[in-house]
Design a protein around this motif. Structure first.
Motif, PDB file in Angstrom:
ATOM      1  N   THR A   6       0.836  -1.191   0.000  1.00 47.71           N
ATOM      2  CA  THR A   6       0.000   0.000   0.000  1.00 47.71           C
ATOM      3  C   THR A   6       0.873   1.244   0.000  1.00 47.71           C
ATOM      4  O   THR A   6       2.035   1.213   0.428  1.00 47.71           O
ATOM      5  CB  THR A   6      -0.932   0.033   1.233  1.00 47.71           C
ATOM      6  N   HIS A   7       0.305   2.333  -0.499  1.00 48.37           N
ATOM      7  CA  HIS A   7       1.009   3.622  -0.539  1.00 48.37           C
ATOM      8  C   HIS A   7       0.504   4.453   0.628  1.00 48.37           C
ATOM      9  O   HIS A   7      -0.640   4.886   0.634  1.00 48.37           O
ATOM     10  CB  HIS A   7       0.730   4.323  -1.875  1.00 48.37           C
ATOM     11  N   ASN A   8       1.355   4.662   1.595  1.00 52.16           N
ATOM     12  CA  ASN A   8       1.030   5.493   2.746  1.00 52.16           C
ATOM     13  C   ASN A   8       1.574   6.890   2.446  1.00 52.16           C
ATOM     14  O   ASN A   8       2.732   7.190   2.726  1.00 52.16           O
ATOM     15  CB  ASN A   8       1.650   4.906   4.018  1.00 52.16           C
ATOM     16  N   GLU A   9       0.741   7.719   1.829  1.00 52.74           N
ATOM     17  CA  GLU A   9       1.200   9.043   1.394  1.00 52.74           C
ATOM     18  C   GLU A   9       1.572   9.946   2.569  1.00 52.74           C
ATOM     19  O   GLU A   9       2.495  10.747   2.458  1.00 52.74           O
ATOM     20  CB  GLU A   9       0.138   9.702   0.510  1.00 52.74           C
ATOM     21  N   ASN A  10       0.859   9.829   3.676  1.00 50.26           N
ATOM     22  CA  ASN A  10       1.171  10.666   4.838  1.00 50.26           C
ATOM     23  C   ASN A  10       2.576  10.393   5.368  1.00 50.26           C
ATOM     24  O   ASN A  10       3.282  11.307   5.777  1.00 50.26           O
ATOM     25  CB  ASN A  10       0.142  10.458   5.950  1.00 50.26           C
ATOM     26  N   ALA A  11       2.975   9.140   5.377  1.00 53.89           N
ATOM     27  CA  ALA A  11       4.305   8.763   5.867  1.00 53.89           C
ATOM     28  C   ALA A  11       5.348   8.787   4.746  1.00 53.89           C
ATOM     29  O   ALA A  11       6.519   8.554   4.997  1.00 53.89           O
ATOM     30  CB  ALA A  11       4.257   7.374   6.494  1.00 53.89           C
TER      31      ALA A  11
END
Length: 91
Positions: A6-11
């Protein structure tokens, strides 16, 4: 083994969690360039292709979003060196 990433954009990272252990590749977004700075794979997930799957996912993401990459992480640099199809992504 199928690895769900998954792409965790916040991190600012691409990550996967398997059996309660999270591996990831982190990046710095510099507009048209992504600096891949760390690939972290817990020892419990070592030898299962998790690191390579994360790097492939991250490079495919860069390609599909018309971004160049700076392979600051040695694991990413080695991955690209072994796979010339990703060489054009390097800034």
């Amino acid at each position: 083994m199928s690895i769900d990433i998954t792409h965790n954009e916040n991190a600012q990272r691409f990550e996967t969690t398997i059996d309660g252990h999270t591996g990831y590749i982190s990046y710095q977004d510099q507009g048209d360039t992504l600096v891949y700075d760390h690939t972290i794979v817990p020892s419990e997930l070592g030898g299962k292709g998790v690191g390579s799957a994360l790097v492939k996912h991250a490079l495919d993401y860069a390609r599909s979003h018309d971004k160049k990459v700076v392979p600051q992480c040695s694991f990413v640099a080695t991955y690209i060196k072994k796979r010339p199809e990703y060489a054009e992504l390097v800034k």
